[in-house]
Design a protein around this motif. Sequence first.
Motif, PDB file in Angstrom:
ATOM      1  N   TYR A 126       0.836  -1.207   0.000  1.00  0.00           N
ATOM      2  CA  TYR A 126       0.000   0.000   0.000  1.00  0.00           C
ATOM      3  C   TYR A 126       0.872   1.259   0.000  1.00  0.00           C
ATOM      4  O   TYR A 126       0.735   2.143  -0.866  1.00  0.00           O
ATOM      5  N   LEU A 127       1.764   1.359   0.980  1.00  0.00           N
ATOM      6  CA  LEU A 127       2.602   2.551   1.072  1.00  0.00           C
ATOM      7  C   LEU A 127       3.596   2.633  -0.075  1.00  0.00           C
ATOM      8  O   LEU A 127       3.874   3.730  -0.600  1.00  0.00           O
ATOM      9  N   GLY A 128       4.124   1.474  -0.497  1.00  0.00           N
ATOM     10  CA  GLY A 128       5.052   1.473  -1.628  1.00  0.00           C
ATOM     11  C   GLY A 128       4.398   1.999  -2.886  1.00  0.00           C
ATOM     12  O   GLY A 128       4.978   2.830  -3.612  1.00  0.00           O
ATOM     13  N   ALA A 129       3.178   1.545  -3.174  1.00  0.00           N
ATOM     14  CA  ALA A 129       2.466   2.009  -4.366  1.00  0.00           C
ATOM     15  C   ALA A 129       2.219   3.512  -4.300  1.00  0.00           C
ATOM     16  O   ALA A 129       2.396   4.234  -5.299  1.00  0.00           O
ATOM     17  N   LEU A 130       1.814   4.012  -3.132  1.00  0.00           N
ATOM     18  CA  LEU A 130       1.534   5.443  -3.012  1.00  0.00           C
ATOM     19  C   LEU A 130       2.772   6.282  -3.298  1.00  0.00           C
ATOM     20  O   LEU A 130       2.722   7.253  -4.071  1.00  0.00           O
ATOM     21  N   PHE A 131       3.889   5.932  -2.670  1.00  0.00           N
ATOM     22  CA  PHE A 131       5.062   6.798  -2.768  1.00  0.00           C
ATOM     23  C   PHE A 131       5.905   6.533  -4.008  1.00  0.00           C
ATOM     24  O   PHE A 131       6.788   7.335  -4.333  1.00  0.00           O
ATOM     25  N   VAL A 132       5.624   5.435  -4.717  1.00  0.00           N
ATOM     26  CA  VAL A 132       6.287   5.207  -6.012  1.00  0.00           C
ATOM     27  C   VAL A 132       5.524   5.907  -7.126  1.00  0.00           C
ATOM     28  O   VAL A 132       6.114   6.554  -8.004  1.00  0.00           O
ATOM     29  N   GLY A 157       3.606  14.689  -1.498  1.00  0.00           N
ATOM     30  CA  GLY A 157       2.430  15.429  -1.036  1.00  0.00           C
ATOM     31  C   GLY A 157       1.133  14.758  -1.433  1.00  0.00           C
ATOM     32  O   GLY A 157       0.209  14.625  -0.618  1.00  0.00           O
ATOM     33  N   LYS A 158       1.058  14.331  -2.690  1.00  0.00           N
ATOM     34  CA  LYS A 158      -0.153  13.657  -3.162  1.00  0.00           C
ATOM     35  C   LYS A 158      -0.321  12.303  -2.463  1.00  0.00           C
ATOM     36  O   LYS A 158      -1.444  11.883  -2.175  1.00  0.00           O
ATOM     37  N   ALA A 159       0.781  11.623  -2.205  1.00  0.00           N
ATOM     38  CA  ALA A 159       0.702  10.322  -1.539  1.00  0.00           C
ATOM     39  C   ALA A 159       0.126  10.471  -0.136  1.00  0.00           C
ATOM     40  O   ALA A 159      -0.755   9.701   0.275  1.00  0.00           O
ATOM     41  N   VAL A 160       0.591  11.464   0.595  1.00  0.00           N
ATOM     42  CA  VAL A 160       0.082  11.684   1.952  1.00  0.00           C
ATOM     43  C   VAL A 160      -1.392  12.076   1.901  1.00  0.00           C
ATOM     44  O   VAL A 160      -2.204  11.589   2.707  1.00  0.00           O
ATOM     45  N   LEU A 161      -1.756  12.938   0.957  1.00  0.00           N
ATOM     46  CA  LEU A 161      -3.152  13.359   0.848  1.00  0.00           C
ATOM     47  C   LEU A 161      -4.046  12.187   0.468  1.00  0.00           C
ATOM     48  O   LEU A 161      -5.158  12.040   1.001  1.00  0.00           O
ATOM     49  N   PHE A 162      -3.587  11.338  -0.451  1.00  0.00           N
ATOM     50  CA  PHE A 162      -4.337  10.141  -0.820  1.00  0.00           C
ATOM     51  C   PHE A 162      -4.567   9.277   0.412  1.00  0.00           C
ATOM     52  O   PHE A 162      -5.689   8.815   0.668  1.00  0.00           O
ATOM     53  N   LEU A 163      -3.508   9.053   1.178  1.00  0.00           N
ATOM     54  CA  LEU A 163      -3.604   8.209   2.372  1.00  0.00           C
ATOM     55  C   LEU A 163      -4.623   8.781   3.358  1.00  0.00           C
ATOM     56  O   LEU A 163      -5.459   8.050   3.909  1.00  0.00           O
ATOM     57  N   VAL A 164      -4.573  10.089   3.590  1.00  0.00           N
ATOM     58  CA  VAL A 164      -5.483  10.718   4.556  1.00  0.00           C
ATOM     59  C   VAL A 164      -6.923  10.605   4.089  1.00  0.00           C
ATOM     60  O   VAL A 164      -7.816  10.212   4.859  1.00  0.00           O
ATOM     61  N   VAL A 165      -7.180  10.929   2.817  1.00  0.00           N
ATOM     62  CA  VAL A 165      -8.548  10.877   2.290  1.00  0.00           C
ATOM     63  C   VAL A 165      -9.073   9.447   2.320  1.00  0.00           C
ATOM     64  O   VAL A 165     -10.199   9.183   2.764  1.00  0.00           O
TER      65      VAL A 165
END
Length: 343
Positions: A207-213, A218-226
């Motif tokens: 999950y985190l690898g896909a977001l930050f790759v 900034g978008k990865a953190v916002l995606f995670l929060v939403v």
Amino acid sequence: MTTDTAPSVPSSTGSDFSRLARRVKDAGLLDRRPGYYVVRLGLLAVCYLGGLAGFIALGDSWWQLLVAVFFAVMFGQVALVSHDIAHRQVFRTRRWSEIGGFVAGNLGVGMSYGWWMDKHTRHHANPNHEELDPDVAPDILVWSDDQARASRGLPSFIGRWQAFLFFPLLTLEGLNLHVSSVRALWNPVVKRRGLEAVLLFTHFAGYLGALFVVLSPGKAVLFLVVHQALWGVYMGSIFAPNHKGMPTLTGDERPDFLRRQVLTSRNVRGNWFVDNALGGLNYQIEHHLFPSMPSPHLRRAQPIVRDYCAELGVPYAETGLFDSYAQALRHLHEVGAPLRERH
């Protein structure tokens, strides 16, 4: 959720429940629905994998926030399927139920299947019992006047205005499920902790690898929060109408099985959309009476159960979706009164 050794229909629940169980069984409502679950699981897998493909195809785009909303719904639906699997609604054997639960729960959404099953089993055995049901433990919120008067620390602080804070707090429920799942890996009650740990951390790493790759930080953190916030609200919105604001039990208060389940549960009226959005748990009374009943049969069981309760003179609570939330919030505000008076 039933334990591994619990029968589909409890064997020592008194004559009132036994008569109801015969009516439900004679109507064929305890029969399995393999075709339904093949279609449901298949559609869910297609949507989940399609969402992953869309996430990769979109790349570093602000449109990914819509994907975050989509996956909040997907995580809720996967959790609902894990719930059905744990109740032996999907697979007949314990082995396949465990496999399905580990895949859907641990790997699919990052929630420990063993931890949640233990917690939910205790809830089903003693719903709304203040000492025995973990779902009404005063960890953050208080659910009765007695809990409010005895509360200290965070529950005492939040409890004063908990009705107003309830839905904002649900934005943290997704994170709470993850944290509780990891903490459960040190709990000997949870079986197969090694396997659970591997699957949980595989989910977190993927999950985190896909977001930050794929996304910028900034978008990865916002995606995670939403995503996590909306998933938490969705999960809380599924379970909040079922028991919150219904009578609670204490001490040796243990009515017979039928009354213990019916009097502490609330049904939510709805249509096909509500049935699917809440995973059939809007028929909470029927689900608590017959936990292994396939979810598509709950709607058909409702008139049988409701009419039988009328015969016995047992109150049967049913309301609309938004009124169910209103009742729960009014209850939370009322039981917080001793805390407001204290301060």
